[in-house]
Design a protein around this motif. Structure first.
Motif, PDB file in Angstrom:
ATOM      1  N   LEU A  79       0.647  -1.233   0.283  1.00 48.92           N
ATOM      2  CA  LEU A  79       0.018   0.128   0.151  1.00 48.92           C
ATOM      3  C   LEU A  79       0.957   1.228  -0.075  1.00 48.92           C
ATOM      4  N   ALA A  80       2.218   1.219   0.466  1.00 52.60           N
ATOM      5  CA  ALA A  80       3.049   2.366   0.363  1.00 52.60           C
ATOM      6  C   ALA A  80       3.293   2.737  -0.976  1.00 52.60           C
ATOM      7  N   GLU A 106      -6.858  -3.512   5.674  1.00 49.65           N
ATOM      8  CA  GLU A 106      -6.108  -2.478   6.018  1.00 49.65           C
ATOM      9  C   GLU A 106      -6.509  -1.177   5.484  1.00 49.65           C
ATOM     10  N   LEU A 107      -6.952  -1.386   4.062  1.00 51.75           N
ATOM     11  CA  LEU A 107      -7.733  -0.356   3.261  1.00 51.75           C
ATOM     12  C   LEU A 107      -8.772   0.221   4.237  1.00 51.75           C
ATOM     13  N   GLY A 111      -9.321   4.133   5.704  1.00 55.81           N
ATOM     14  CA  GLY A 111     -10.330   4.901   5.141  1.00 55.81           C
ATOM     15  C   GLY A 111     -10.262   5.115   3.758  1.00 55.81           C
ATOM     16  N   LEU A 112      -9.630   4.363   3.144  1.00 52.35           N
ATOM     17  CA  LEU A 112      -9.182   4.047   1.673  1.00 52.35           C
ATOM     18  C   LEU A 112     -10.319   3.463   0.873  1.00 52.35           C
ATOM     19  N   PRO A 113     -10.619   3.856  -0.490  1.00 47.14           N
ATOM     20  CA  PRO A 113     -11.587   3.314  -1.188  1.00 47.14           C
ATOM     21  C   PRO A 113     -11.416   1.646  -1.253  1.00 47.14           C
ATOM     22  N   ALA A 187     -11.271  -8.859  14.233  1.00 46.74           N
ATOM     23  CA  ALA A 187     -11.822  -7.703  13.738  1.00 46.74           C
ATOM     24  C   ALA A 187     -13.140  -7.855  13.274  1.00 46.74           C
ATOM     25  N   GLY A 188     -13.748  -6.600  13.137  1.00 44.72           N
ATOM     26  CA  GLY A 188     -15.299  -6.675  12.499  1.00 44.72           C
ATOM     27  C   GLY A 188     -15.360  -7.091  10.971  1.00 44.72           C
ATOM     28  N   PRO A 189     -16.346  -7.438  10.654  1.00 46.96           N
ATOM     29  CA  PRO A 189     -16.741  -7.866   9.434  1.00 46.96           C
ATOM     30  C   PRO A 189     -16.345  -6.691   8.414  1.00 46.96           C
ATOM     31  N   LEU A 190     -16.091  -6.791   7.255  1.00 47.70           N
ATOM     32  CA  LEU A 190     -15.874  -5.834   6.337  1.00 47.70           C
ATOM     33  C   LEU A 190     -16.939  -5.650   5.345  1.00 47.70           C
TER      34      LEU A 190
END
Length: 245
Positions: A79-80, A106-107, A111-113, A187-190
């Motif tokens: 992502l970098a 991670e997106l 807060g990425l698209p 983690a919570g669901p996507l």
């Protein structure tokens, strides 16, 4: 007058040049030891879609780079340097499914698209316990035997060439270590639709695939295909019909 410099090629993404803008993008994360070129060829079956194969360090055109064996390191490094062009889907096969899932997490955290679909293939849901011997440290002969048993064998022309084997085996070792070092963090669901694919003759069971439902608040669809772990090599057209938007 200075000549404009060409934009730097992203080493993570392998794709074919296009003369027209695509309608959508499909980013494919390969299986253990896999190369992105196999997935780039899918473009001929997906009209209007630009297909990229994701190439991790230590394989393919990046064999001179040190391989990464930690999932966080892989995702952060990717992502970098990478911005996924919308609209897009992420696809991952086997180990690639886990990398695609963690990339999507991670997106979301940044807060990425997000992808319009996360397509995971031939891999159990990430929260399930994994069993099995560690493979990354096996001697070459034993590692080759495992590859022949689990992955359909190394092509004869590669098995007979020590130089090619010397390039191939480290990539498998790194990917096995990547999986062995992975620890699922709750983690919570996507909020991303999930498409779950698998082969009817694969060792990955329907229950292991159905467990992916836990990881999305959006619709989840599962598709089974004739064949084993690499079912798409038997009937790519049938798989492409599901991958198409």
């Amino acid at each position: 007058m200075t000549t404009p410099s060409r934009p730097r090629r992203n080493p993570w993404l392998n794709g074919r040049p296009r003369t027209t803008a695509p309608e959508r993008h499909l980013y494919c994360f390969p299986h253990s030891g896999g190369l992105p070129g196999e997935y780039v060829r899918w473009e001929q079956h997906l009209s209007g879609t630009q297909v990229y194969g994701v190439c991790l360090p230590g394989r393919g055109s990046r064999t001179a780079e040190p391989a990464l064996t930690d999932m966080d390191a892989v995702v952060h490094a990717l992502l970098a340097e990478t911005r996924f062009a919308a609209p897009y889907d992420l696809f991952g096969h086997s180990l690639g499914a886990l990398v695609a899932y963690e990339t999507t997490r991670e997106l979301a955290a940044r807060g990425l698209p997000l992808p319009e679909r996360l397509i995971v293939s031939a891999f159990p849901a990430p929260h399930l316990p994994r069993q099995g011997a560690r493979l990354s440290g096996l001697p070459d002969e034993e590692l080759i035997a495992v590859l022949n048993e689990r992955y359909g064998g190394i092509p004869p022309q590669i098995a007979a060439d020590p130089d090619l084997l010397a390039v191939l085996l480290p990539a498998f070792r790194a990917d096995f270590a990547l999986l062995e070092n992975y620890r699922y963090r709750e983690a919570g669901p996507l909020p991303v639709p999930l498409v779950v694919l698998g082969g009817e003759a694969d060792s990955i069971t329907p229950d292991q695939l159905d467990a992916w439902h836990r990881h999305s608040t959006a619709p989840v669809r599962r598709h089974a295909f004739a064949g084993g772990h690499f079912y798409f090599r038997d009937d790519l057209a049938a798989v492409a019909a599901v991958l198409a938007p």
